[in-house]
Design a protein around this motif. Structure first.
Motif, short mmCIF file in Angstrom:
data_model
loop_
_atom_site.label_atom_id
_atom_site.label_comp_id
_atom_site.label_asym_id
_atom_site.label_seq_id
_atom_site.Cartn_x
_atom_site.Cartn_y
_atom_site.Cartn_z
N SER A 197 109.48 105.02 64.91
CA SER A 197 109.73 103.80 65.68
C SER A 197 110.70 102.85 64.97
O SER A 197 111.15 101.87 65.57
CB SER A 197 108.40 103.06 65.94
N LYS A 198 111.04 103.17 63.71
CA LYS A 198 111.93 102.31 62.92
C LYS A 198 113.33 102.91 62.75
O LYS A 198 114.12 102.41 61.93
CB LYS A 198 111.32 102.08 61.52
N LEU A 199 113.64 103.95 63.48
CA LEU A 199 114.89 104.67 63.25
C LEU A 199 116.12 103.78 63.48
O LEU A 199 117.14 103.94 62.79
CB LEU A 199 114.97 105.90 64.15
N CYS A 200 116.04 102.86 64.38
CA CYS A 200 117.19 101.98 64.66
C CYS A 200 117.52 101.12 63.45
O CYS A 200 118.67 101.05 63.02
CB CYS A 200 116.90 101.11 65.88
N SER A 201 116.52 100.48 62.86
CA SER A 201 116.76 99.65 61.68
C SER A 201 117.10 100.51 60.46
O SER A 201 117.90 100.09 59.61
CB SER A 201 115.54 98.78 61.39
N LEU A 202 116.54 101.71 60.38
CA LEU A 202 116.87 102.62 59.27
C LEU A 202 118.31 103.11 59.39
O LEU A 202 118.96 103.39 58.38
CB LEU A 202 115.91 103.81 59.27
N TYR A 203 118.80 103.22 60.59
CA TYR A 203 120.20 103.58 60.81
C TYR A 203 121.12 102.44 60.38
O TYR A 203 122.16 102.66 59.76
CB TYR A 203 120.42 103.93 62.28
N GLU A 204 120.72 101.23 60.68
CA GLU A 204 121.54 100.05 60.34
C GLU A 204 121.64 99.83 58.84
O GLU A 204 122.67 99.39 58.34
CB GLU A 204 120.98 98.81 61.03
N ASN A 205 120.57 100.13 58.10
CA ASN A 205 120.63 99.95 56.64
C ASN A 205 120.95 101.24 55.89
O ASN A 205 120.82 101.30 54.67
CB ASN A 205 119.33 99.33 56.12
N ASP A 206 121.36 102.28 56.63
CA ASP A 206 121.81 103.57 56.07
C ASP A 206 120.70 104.40 55.44
O ASP A 206 120.97 105.46 54.87
CB ASP A 206 122.94 103.37 55.05
N CYS A 207 119.45 103.96 55.50
CA CYS A 207 118.36 104.75 54.93
C CYS A 207 118.17 106.08 55.65
O CYS A 207 117.68 107.05 55.06
CB CYS A 207 117.06 103.95 54.97
N ILE A 208 118.57 106.14 56.91
CA ILE A 208 118.38 107.36 57.68
C ILE A 208 119.21 108.52 57.12
O ILE A 208 118.95 109.69 57.43
CB ILE A 208 118.74 107.09 59.17
N PHE A 209 120.17 108.20 56.25
CA PHE A 209 121.00 109.24 55.64
C PHE A 209 120.51 109.63 54.23
O PHE A 209 121.17 110.42 53.55
CB PHE A 209 122.46 108.78 55.56
N ASP A 210 119.37 109.10 53.81
CA ASP A 210 118.82 109.45 52.49
C ASP A 210 118.48 110.94 52.45
O ASP A 210 117.97 111.51 53.42
CB ASP A 210 117.56 108.63 52.20
#
Length: 455
Positions: A335-348
């Protein structure tokens, strides 16, 4: 398959407890001090870490910790050396970081230890050896090492070997450079202990440990027109026993098993491991979170583990259609993927590892959390543990770690942490498991935490 929940394999209950922490616990940490890889050697006596400053630190198992009952997993600093320096590619106007991407140990053949380390472009073979003796009584040199005047040599002496203070020396024996256009993300030693592979975004090369000026390109997925590029290589590894087999994963969530006996250029895979996507669950982030950040073959060679952004999957090499086991790591982040995308964490890029008996899996998460899963445990969540590498644990040595829980909704129980309170700067990306014992190493920013089981 049956495996006891939270057990040591002998019927005893296993409770993870804190053993050691390496590195300063101060808040002021430089970027160069951040640990970028962790790796045990084949017998677990040595543990190496690489950092973003290009340094390699080797820890050695404390002999006394192995003799006490119960055994302790304690390590002391053995050697520290600068493996890579920052460079600049003047032809491409590109700065090459000194960060150590991977470390791989060679099996020990003599008194010295050998390891491979790599940054984005250059792989180095290091020899780590001990010196506890010195030669004295040279005829042509003074005791300090200065050349001696031949006219002053009036008699011949036989040099003698005497004990000296222990010195650990690290020296580069081979440098494998200029073979990768893109950033190296993986190195893996072959079971023949003579060759190894190195992988970047679009190519995989095969090297011989004795030859530095040539390598063989065994995988090339670079399209003629780069605008047609649809996927990149994210990780690659040799099979632990079959020297002709290797696997590599891609950003499209696929894993390919290749056989070097079939062709010199392994563009055609022998097997393709891919889980069909549920069309109803597709979203804007589906392709990003399905990218595989790490792939590890089991020690037996029968299974393979892959880590994507939200979970772990275990594959049987004899079944390509779907994974035989799936373990959600932090499903509450969906449910947090949008904010994780904005702070680049989704690419960890989270790594994963097997226990020595292939019955347990480990990988990292956020907020200093890491997950340990036991395979084949019946019942939901019985074989799952969420633990934390924190200063609180370091303040309670030999005490059992408290299992942590994250609440995905606003309503949370007393011992749970709200998903909104997680610290996404505290990432556990790199973990390692002792090859024979229940000792694990977890890299948390600039600190190396070592935990062990307590029976």
């Amino acid at each position: 398959m049956f495996y006891r929940s939270n057990s040591d394999g002998n019927g005893g209950e296993t409770t993870w407890c804190f053993s050691q922490v390496k590195g300063t616990l101060e808040d002021d940490v430089t970027e160069a001090d951040l640990i970028s890889c962790v790796e045990f050697n084949h017998d677990g006596e040595l543990l190496a870490t690489g950092d973003k400053g290009g340094r390699v630190v080797i820890f050695q198992r404390d002999p006394a910790s192995k003799q006490c009952v119960p055994k302790k997993g304690e390590y002391n600093v053995y050697s520290t050396f600068q493996s890579h320096e920052p460079e600049f590619d003047y032809l491409k106007s590109l700065e090459i970081e000194e960060k150590i991407n991977k470390i791989r140990w060679l099996k020990r053949k003599n008194q010295a230890h050998f390891l491979l380390s790599t940054n984005d472009k250059t792989i180095k073979l290091w020899k780590v050896s001990e010196r506890d003796k010195r030669v004295t009584g040279y005829n042509t040199r003074e005791e300090g090492g200065r050349p001696r005047d031949p006219a002053r040599v009036t008699q011949l002496r036989v040099p003698t070997v005497r004990p000296a203070d222990l010195m650990v020396e690290a020296s580069p024996r081979r440098i494998f450079a200029n073979a990768h256009t893109y950033h190296i993300n993986s190195i893996s030693l072959n079971s023949d202990q003579e060759t190894y592979l190195s992988a970047d975004d679009l190519r995989i090369n095969l090297w011989h440990l004795e030859i530095t000026d040539q390598s063989f390109n065994i995988v090339d997925i670079k399209p003629v027109n780069m605008e047609e590029l649809t996927e990149v290589i994210t990780a690659a590894e040799f099979h632990p026993t079959e020297c002709n087999l290797f696997v590599y994963s891609s950003s499209k969530g696929t894993i390919r098993l290749c056989d070097m006996r079939a062709a010199a250029l392994c563009d055609r895979h022998a097997k393709l491991f891919e889980e069909p996507e549920d069309p109803h669950a597709r979203s804007f982030f589906s392709e990003i979170i399905s990218s595989i950040s790490d792939v590890k073959l089991s020690n037996s060679g029968r299974y393979m583990m892959s880590r994507d952004y939200l979970g772990l999957k275990v594959w049987d090499l004899r079944m390509e259609t779907k994974p035989v086991e799936t373990y959600p790591v932090h499903e509450y982040l969906r449910s947090k993927l949008c904010s994780l995308y904005e702070n680049d964490c989704i690419f960890d890029k989270f790594e994963c590892c097997w226990s020595g008996d292939d019955q347990r899996l480990m990988t990292g998460s956020y907020n200093g959390f890491f997950r340990v899963f036991e395979r084949g445990v019946a019942g939901a969540r019985r074989g799952e543990l969420t633990l934390e590498a924190s200063r609180d644990a370091a303040a309670r040595p030999r005490q059992p770690l408290r299992a942590r829980k994250v609440a995905a909704t606003a309503k949370r129980k007393k011992d749970e942490i709200s998903v909104d309170c997680l610290d996404f700067n505290k990432k556990i990306l790199h973990t390692a498991w002792h090859p024979h014992e229940s000792i694990i190493a977890v890299a948390a920013t600039n600190n190396l935490f070592i935990f062990q089981d307590k029976f």
